[in-house]
Design a protein around this motif. Structure first.
Motif, PDB file in Angstrom:
ATOM      1  N   MET A   1     -17.685  -1.168   1.379  1.00 33.16           N
ATOM      2  CA  MET A   1     -16.890  -0.974   0.174  1.00 33.16           C
ATOM      3  C   MET A   1     -16.087   0.325   0.296  1.00 33.16           C
ATOM      4  SD  MET A   1     -18.100  -1.394  -3.676  1.00 33.16           S
ATOM      5  CE  MET A   1     -16.942  -1.273  -4.981  1.00 33.16           C
ATOM      6  N   GLY A   2     -14.893   0.334  -0.247  1.00 33.38           N
ATOM      7  CA  GLY A   2     -14.022   1.500  -0.153  1.00 33.38           C
ATOM      8  C   GLY A   2     -14.417   2.618  -1.103  1.00 33.38           C
ATOM      9  N   ARG A   3     -13.683   3.682  -0.997  1.00 29.34           N
ATOM     10  CA  ARG A   3     -13.908   4.846  -1.859  1.00 29.34           C
ATOM     11  C   ARG A   3     -13.409   4.564  -3.277  1.00 29.34           C
ATOM     12  NH1 ARG A   3     -14.098  10.087   0.826  1.00 29.34           N
ATOM     13  NH2 ARG A   3     -14.344   9.768   3.043  1.00 29.34           N
TER      14      ARG A   3
ATOM     15  N   SER B   1      -7.994  17.863  -4.946  1.00 30.00           N
ATOM     16  CA  SER B   1      -7.972  16.617  -4.171  1.00 30.00           C
ATOM     17  C   SER B   1      -9.005  16.670  -3.049  1.00 30.00           C
ATOM     18  CB  SER B   1      -6.577  16.362  -3.591  1.00 30.00           C
ATOM     19  OG  SER B   1      -5.644  16.147  -4.640  1.00 30.00           O
ATOM     20  N   ARG B   2      -9.099  17.810  -2.388  1.00 28.51           N
ATOM     21  CA  ARG B   2     -10.096  17.991  -1.333  1.00 28.51           C
ATOM     22  C   ARG B   2     -11.503  17.850  -1.908  1.00 28.51           C
ATOM     23  NH1 ARG B   2     -10.760  18.248   4.310  1.00 28.51           N
ATOM     24  NH2 ARG B   2     -12.888  18.981   4.551  1.00 28.51           N
ATOM     25  N   PHE B   3     -11.724  18.447  -3.066  1.00 28.14           N
ATOM     26  CA  PHE B   3     -13.015  18.355  -3.748  1.00 28.14           C
ATOM     27  C   PHE B   3     -13.369  16.888  -4.013  1.00 28.14           C
ATOM     28  CE2 PHE B   3     -15.038  18.051  -8.006  1.00 28.14           C
ATOM     29  CZ  PHE B   3     -16.282  18.579  -7.698  1.00 28.14           C
ATOM     30  N   ALA B   4     -12.421  16.115  -4.529  1.00 24.33           N
ATOM     31  CA  ALA B   4     -12.661  14.692  -4.805  1.00 24.33           C
ATOM     32  C   ALA B   4     -12.977  13.945  -3.510  1.00 24.33           C
ATOM     33  CB  ALA B   4     -11.458  14.078  -5.513  1.00 24.33           C
ATOM     34  N   TYR B   5     -12.224  14.247  -2.471  1.00 28.82           N
ATOM     35  CA  TYR B   5     -12.483  13.640  -1.161  1.00 28.82           C
ATOM     36  C   TYR B   5     -13.916  13.945  -0.695  1.00 28.82           C
ATOM     37  CZ  TYR B   5     -12.705  13.556   3.921  1.00 28.82           C
ATOM     38  OH  TYR B   5     -13.123  13.361   5.211  1.00 28.82           O
ATOM     39  N   GLU B   6     -14.334  15.200  -0.854  1.00 31.79           N
ATOM     40  CA  GLU B   6     -15.673  15.608  -0.430  1.00 31.79           C
ATOM     41  C   GLU B   6     -16.772  14.950  -1.273  1.00 31.79           C
ATOM     42  OE1 GLU B   6     -15.375  19.879  -0.529  1.00 31.79           O
ATOM     43  OE2 GLU B   6     -14.448  19.950   1.465  1.00 31.79           O
TER      44      GLU B   6
ATOM     45  N   PRO C   1      -8.669  10.537  -3.663  1.00 31.70           N
ATOM     46  CA  PRO C   1      -7.907  11.190  -4.727  1.00 31.70           C
ATOM     47  C   PRO C   1      -6.423  10.795  -4.705  1.00 31.70           C
ATOM     48  CG  PRO C   1      -8.271  12.714  -2.929  1.00 31.70           C
ATOM     49  CD  PRO C   1      -8.979  11.436  -2.558  1.00 31.70           C
ATOM     50  N   ILE C   2      -5.886  10.637  -5.907  1.00 36.17           N
ATOM     51  CA  ILE C   2      -4.450  10.421  -6.072  1.00 36.17           C
ATOM     52  C   ILE C   2      -3.923  11.562  -6.938  1.00 36.17           C
ATOM     53  CG2 ILE C   2      -2.680   8.956  -7.110  1.00 36.17           C
ATOM     54  CD1 ILE C   2      -4.221   6.555  -6.247  1.00 36.17           C
TER      55      ILE C   2
ATOM     56  N   SER D   1     -10.241   4.372 -10.932  1.00 39.77           N
ATOM     57  CA  SER D   1     -11.521   4.181 -11.621  1.00 39.77           C
ATOM     58  C   SER D   1     -11.780   5.296 -12.620  1.00 39.77           C
ATOM     59  CB  SER D   1     -12.671   4.170 -10.613  1.00 39.77           C
ATOM     60  OG  SER D   1     -12.505   3.148  -9.684  1.00 39.77           O
ATOM     61  N   GLU D   2     -11.306   6.500 -12.273  1.00 36.41           N
ATOM     62  CA  GLU D   2     -11.551   7.662 -13.127  1.00 36.41           C
ATOM     63  C   GLU D   2     -10.352   8.595 -13.123  1.00 36.41           C
ATOM     64  OE1 GLU D   2     -15.088   9.584 -11.661  1.00 36.41           O
ATOM     65  OE2 GLU D   2     -16.399   7.987 -12.397  1.00 36.41           O
ATOM     66  N   LEU D   3     -10.255   9.379 -14.192  1.00 34.98           N
ATOM     67  CA  LEU D   3      -9.283  10.464 -14.305  1.00 34.98           C
ATOM     68  C   LEU D   3     -10.089  11.756 -14.289  1.00 34.98           C
ATOM     69  CD1 LEU D   3      -6.288  11.374 -15.095  1.00 34.98           C
ATOM     70  CD2 LEU D   3      -7.174  11.478 -17.421  1.00 34.98           C
ATOM     71  N   TRP D   4      -9.786  12.648 -13.346  1.00 34.69           N
ATOM     72  CA  TRP D   4     -10.466  13.934 -13.264  1.00 34.69           C
ATOM     73  C   TRP D   4      -9.509  15.015 -13.745  1.00 34.69           C
ATOM     74  CZ3 TRP D   4     -13.786  14.425  -8.195  1.00 34.69           C
ATOM     75  CH2 TRP D   4     -14.729  13.380  -8.158  1.00 34.69           C
TER      76      TRP D   4
END
Length: 108
Positions: free
Chosen positions: A1-3, A27-32, A37-38, A71-74
């Motif tokens: 399954m994807g991210r 964005s890096r934080f979300a990736y980690e 991240p978009i 899926s989410e807004l950060w």
């Protein structure tokens, strides 16, 4: 399954250069965290003029369209800009989960 795809919501205009750096860190934080991240406000100003009202509206519209696939807004930071307000309102309207983080990326 994807991210899980998450939309990065943070200020841009006031301190443009500084805010781009912060958005990239978020964005890096979300990736980690294992997410995809978009951050449209980092990408679109590379080819759209944010000072041109027509191009700014187009960028905002395209960003809101991208929010539909997330899926989410950060939301990062305590200052909520007009653009961020529109993103938050759309997420609420669409039932997209919203998470709030400090500038130091602590959830709260």
């Amino acid at each position: 399954m994807g991210r899980k795809i998450v939309y990065i919501c943070s200020p841009l205009r006031r301190s443009y250069e500084k805010n781009i750096v912060k958005a990239n860190l978020y964005s890096r934080f979300a990736y980690e965290q294992g997410c995809l991240p978009i951050a449209p406000h980092v990408i679109f100003p590379q080819f759209l003029d944010d000072e041109n009202k027509t191009e700014r509206r187009a960028g905002m519209s395209m960003g809101l369209q991208l929010l539909d696939i997330c899926s989410e807004l950060w939301v990062f930071g305590t200052r909520i800009s007009e653009g961020m307000k529109a993103e938050i309102e759309k997420a609420k309207m669409k039932g997209i989960s919203i998470r709030y983080f400090s500038e130091s990326m602590e959830e709260g």
